[in-house]
Design an enzyme around this catalytic site. Structure first.
Site, PDB file in Angstrom:
ATOM      1  CG  ASP A  16      -3.699   7.273   9.218  1.00  0.00           C
ATOM      2  OD1 ASP A  16      -3.560   6.112   9.366  1.00  0.00           O
ATOM      3  OD2 ASP A  16      -3.876   7.819   8.298  1.00  0.00           O
TER       4      ASP A  16
ATOM      5  CD  GLU B  68      -2.778  -0.813   2.786  1.00  0.00           C
ATOM      6  OE1 GLU B  68      -2.605   0.269   3.449  1.00  0.00           O
ATOM      7  OE2 GLU B  68      -3.419  -1.670   3.099  1.00  0.00           O
TER       8      GLU B  68
END
Lengths: 253, 598
Positions: free
Chosen positions: A56, A45
């Site tokens: 995140d 990714e």
């Protein structure tokens, strides 16, 4: 054939590695991808930095900020990928928040992804309900839109999401944001079993996977693992070789 | 949603104009609007099948009523005379009994009625500037009449019906003379009336899925989808629940101190030399700003959902203080995220939050202001979603937040509308409110959206100037983008990275604007302008000295624009400014920036 479809047929446990594009300079991305490929990861990714990455934790946010300070943009990352001439055998995915894609233009984004050899796209702030914004364009280029499911996804939505799932299902192991954790909660195992039973595509566990004990705990219940913060941390500290035992723990055995 | 009855129709074109109404009334008693059974039967053919056809009678016999019900045919009967309980009981279709309301005693009489519905009508009090008579709606307050059987009539018109609904939350509103011109029904007024009750058809549909035009949506991480959907369901439920509204309004009046005055600003009016200026005094709320209106509503909702932990973000600290206050009141656990930069600017508010028992978390990331505080609050919510409610302070975030915050803040505009009608007998010509995320402005504007004659002006922060890099003028300079769960207007660079906003006022220091404002800007219904830091500071001095009201820095932006706006208006016009908060929290900034003030 989309490379993500080949993954499924191999039958091996997958190790998906996440890197933040441009952390330490965009010129480092190539060597990072080459390294991970040779270390035996199943897919990579490529993370696109964003100013407000609400899904995140501190590790990936800090990496994103380092990349943004280097002037990294979605466009530059895609151009970089398109310039590569070395042989990439494994699927590459782009993980990005929605706003950079909207600003770039959804259609342009998908055609540029195609040119860059991207197999799948993950957009953490694009829920199933709004996927029409992006999915038809990706579909035209045979790029898979990876959906996330979490411990809080209700059964009704889970069924809807899985019915249309493609590529793989990104099963989030924690109630929270990305980042390394010591322990995973025990309901995760049952959750993974439930998803795997229903899913037409492989189920990969992600968020918080950083230790071989996590892998051991879930090995029989998932088709693979996604590791992000631990890799980002290792690259940043210049100790990427320390991640190799974790890769082996997944892909061999 | 409140139903609409259009009464006293005599012409086919007017029945057709009322096609979105829930009920049509035919008058069989002697009156200028009287129709025969035959005429009513002819008109009834044009009434939609699901709408009620109601016959209005005054002291008619049971036989006359029954013949009429069968002849038209009617689905309901409305009685306006001194009909006995026996007659009410004998009528086989549902019955509405009408009462004139002058005193509290009339209200008691009405409560004893055996009819299925009770209609309250106005006696002969003169209504300035209106076409009929309005009764004192406040008479119904505390009367404990079941709103499910209440029909409100008397002097309603497209301009005041919204206020009547807000105050009485009736089953149905009834209008006759209010949709007439020169004693004859008016097609345009009928449609306007229905629209002001039911809203614009298209807008309604959008709201259902959480979009305002193209803006809005639920762009959140999957972990939050369940919470967002649960909130959506819970909010839809309480929206229709009179008990919830009663509780909410109870705290607004008993705790916050509403309603707040609409103060005539005589010296400002004279000094600016233009329109009559009124100030909506949100600064008088407990905790010092409008934020508390929303905090109470959301906290009550959170408790209904069984959540007793609250997380919130704050910029200026006003929302943080309001949230901490309400959490103290209701004994809820409270965490507030606040940018380090804002903590420095608003130390007094930080201490207030702590004193109230909240935990204040300093956010050092990014610009360390409101945007980053929202990021951290969202992350905290993702990790604690099962037992925690995110109490967003502005009309921002994923659906249903923008709608919900707007609704909880609409009390500002609803009161203003009622007050200006009482004072001036008409609506204002222009209304000004400051905009960061946009909550006081949308609360002020929303009840006036359908009143096209009222000019609505939102005022953003231009910081050091919209052509510098340091401003927060999102609608003037922003582009479409997704941040914090919604598609809206954003300050962003070419790569889609969100830029930092700058304003002297911590409450306006946000790079986005609520999705409904973005839509209202696109449609042109609201005009958005901007005011610089220096202009806002000058307005602080001017308002303090002219009216003895020291405004918050945020509100000062609206006041500064008012001075400009007043120059384009005339003495027979009316201008309303929303004074969203008081200046106590900004005293350190004022002391520093206005040092040497003589």
């Amino acid at each position: 054939m989309n490379r993500l479809e080949q993954l499924k047929s191999s039958g091996k446990k997958a190790f998906v590695a996440y890197v933040m594009a441009g952390d330490g300079g965009l010129d480092r991305l190539k060597e990072q991808v080459q390294y991970l490929q040779s270390a035996g990861v199943t897919a990579i990714e490529i993370g696109i930095p964003f100013s407000d990455p609400v899904a995140d934790g501190p590790t990936i946010e800090a990496a994103g900020n380092r990349a943004l300070n280097q002037g990294v943009t979605l466009q530059k990352v895609l151009e970089e990928l398109q310039s590569w001439t070395f042989d990439i055998k494994i699927p590459l995915l782009v993980m990005t928040y929605l706003n950079p894609v909207l600003r770039f233009g959804v259609e342009r984004f998908t055609t540029e992804c195609k040119k860059a050899g991207i197999s799948g796209v993950i957009i953490p702030d694009l829920p199933y309900e709004h996927k029409q914004l992006v999915h038809p364009y990706l579909d035209k280029e045979n790029i898979k839109l990876i959906q996330l499911v979490t411990l809080t996804t209700t059964d009704i939505r889970l069924d809807e999401i899985l019915r249309e799932a493609e590529g793989f299902v990104y099963a989030v192991t924690i109630k929270g944001i990305t980042g390394s954790r010591d322990e995973l909660s025990h309901d995760v195992k049952t959750f993974m079993q439930k998803i795997r039973k229903k899913s037409p595509v492989p189920v990969y566990a992600g968020f918080g996977i950083s230790k071989s004990s996590h892998v051991d705990m879930l090995r029989d219940d998932v088709d693979g693992f996604i590791v992000g913060s631990a890799i980002v941390e290792a690259f940043n500290a210049g100790k990427i070789e320390e991640i190799e035992p974790l890769i082996r723990a997944v892909t061999t055995a | 949603m409140t139903k609409v009855k259009i009464c006293g129709l005599k012409e086919e074109q007017h029945v057709q104009a009322a096609s979105r109404a829930d009920a049509i009334g035919f008058v069989f008693a002697p009156s200028k609007r009287q129709v025969t059974i035959e005429q009513a039967a002819e008109l009834a053919k044009h009434v939609p099948i699901d709408a009620e056809k109601i016959g209005v009678f005054v002291n008619a016999t049971l036989k006359e009523i029954e013949e009429t019900v069968a002849g038209v045919p009617l689905t309901m009967v409305q009685l306006h005379g001194d009909e006995s309980d026996e007659l009410v009981r004998a009528i086989r279709v549902p019955v509405i009994q009408a009462f004139s309301i002058r005193t509290k005693e009339d209200v008691v009489k009405l409560k004893q009625s055996l009819a299925d519905y009770v209609l309250v009508d106005a006696p002969g009090t003169d209504y300035r500037g209106g076409s009929g008579n309005v009764f004192d709606w406040s008479l119904l307050e505390g009367a404990d009449i079941d709103p499910a059987r209440l029909i409100v009539a008397g002097g309603l018109n497209p301009g005041n019906v919204h206020a009547a609904i807000e105050q009485t939350t009736p089953y149905m509103v009834d209008v006759s003379s209010g949709v007439e011109t020169d004693n004859r029904k008016d097609t345009v007024k009928i449609q306007e009336f229905i629209k002001s009750v039911k809203g614009d058809f298209v807008e309604e549909t959008m709201e259902k899925v959480g979009f305002f035009g193209k803006y809005g949506g639920q762009f959140v991480p999957e972990t939050l989808m369940k919470a967002v959907k649960e909130l959506e369901d819970a909010y839809n439920e309480v929206k229709e629940d009179p008990e919830f509204h009663k509780e909410y309004h109870h705290y607004l009046s008993e705790y916050v101190g509403r309603e707040q005055p609409l103060t005539y600003a005589q010296r400002m009016t004279e000094a600016y030399g233009g329109p009559k200026i009124y100030l909506k005094r949100e600064d008088l709320n407990h905790t010092g700003a409008h934020k508390v209106n929303n905090a109470i509503g959301q906290a009550l909702l959170a408790m209904r959902m069984g959540k007793r932990k609250i997380v919130a973000e704050t910029g200026a600290g006003q929302h943080g203080v309001a949230t901490a206050t309400i959490c103290a009141l209701f004994d809820l656990d409270c965490v507030i995220f606040m940018g380090e930069e804002d903590i420095k600017r608003q130390q007094l508010n930080v201490f207030r939050m702590k004193l109230l028992g909240a935990r204040v978390e300093s956010v050092t990331k990014g610009s360390a202001t409101l945007k980053d505080a929202v990021n951290e609050a969202l992350r905290y919510w993702v990790a604690n979603v099962e037992d925690t409610h995110y109490l967003i302070g502005s009309a921002l975030g994923p659906h249903p937040f923008p709608t919900m915050v707007r609704d909880f803040q609409s009390v500002i505009g609803e009161e203003t509308k009622r007050q200006i009608l009482a004072k001036e007998g008409r609506l204002p010509d222009a209304i000004l409110a400051c905009i960061g995320g946009g909550s006081n402005a949308i609360g002020m504007f929303y009840p006036f959206i359908q009143d096209k004659e009222v000019e609505l002006i939102g005022v953003e922060a231009a910081g050091q100037g919209v052509d510098t890099a340091k401003h927060a003028a999102t609608l003037t300079k922003g582009t479409d983008g997704v941040l914090h769960g919604a598609l809206m207007k954003l300050l962003q660079d070419d790569a889609g990275q969100v830029q930092e906003a700058h304003s002297i006022s911590a409450g306006l220091d946000y790079p986005g604007i609520g999705p409904e404002h973005a839509h209202l800007a696109d449609t042109g219904r609201v005009e958005y302008r901007s005011i610089t830091d220096d202009e806002a500071l000058a307005a602080v001095i001017s308002m303090s000295r002219l009216e003895g009201i020291i405004p918050a820095l945020e509100s000062a932006h609206a006041i500064a624009e008012a001075e400009k706006q007043a120059k384009q208006m005339t003495a027979d016009q009316i201008l309303v400014i929303c004074v969203s908060g008081r200046g106590d929290k900004d005293m350190a900034t004022y002391a520093e920036k206005l040092e040497g003030l003589a």
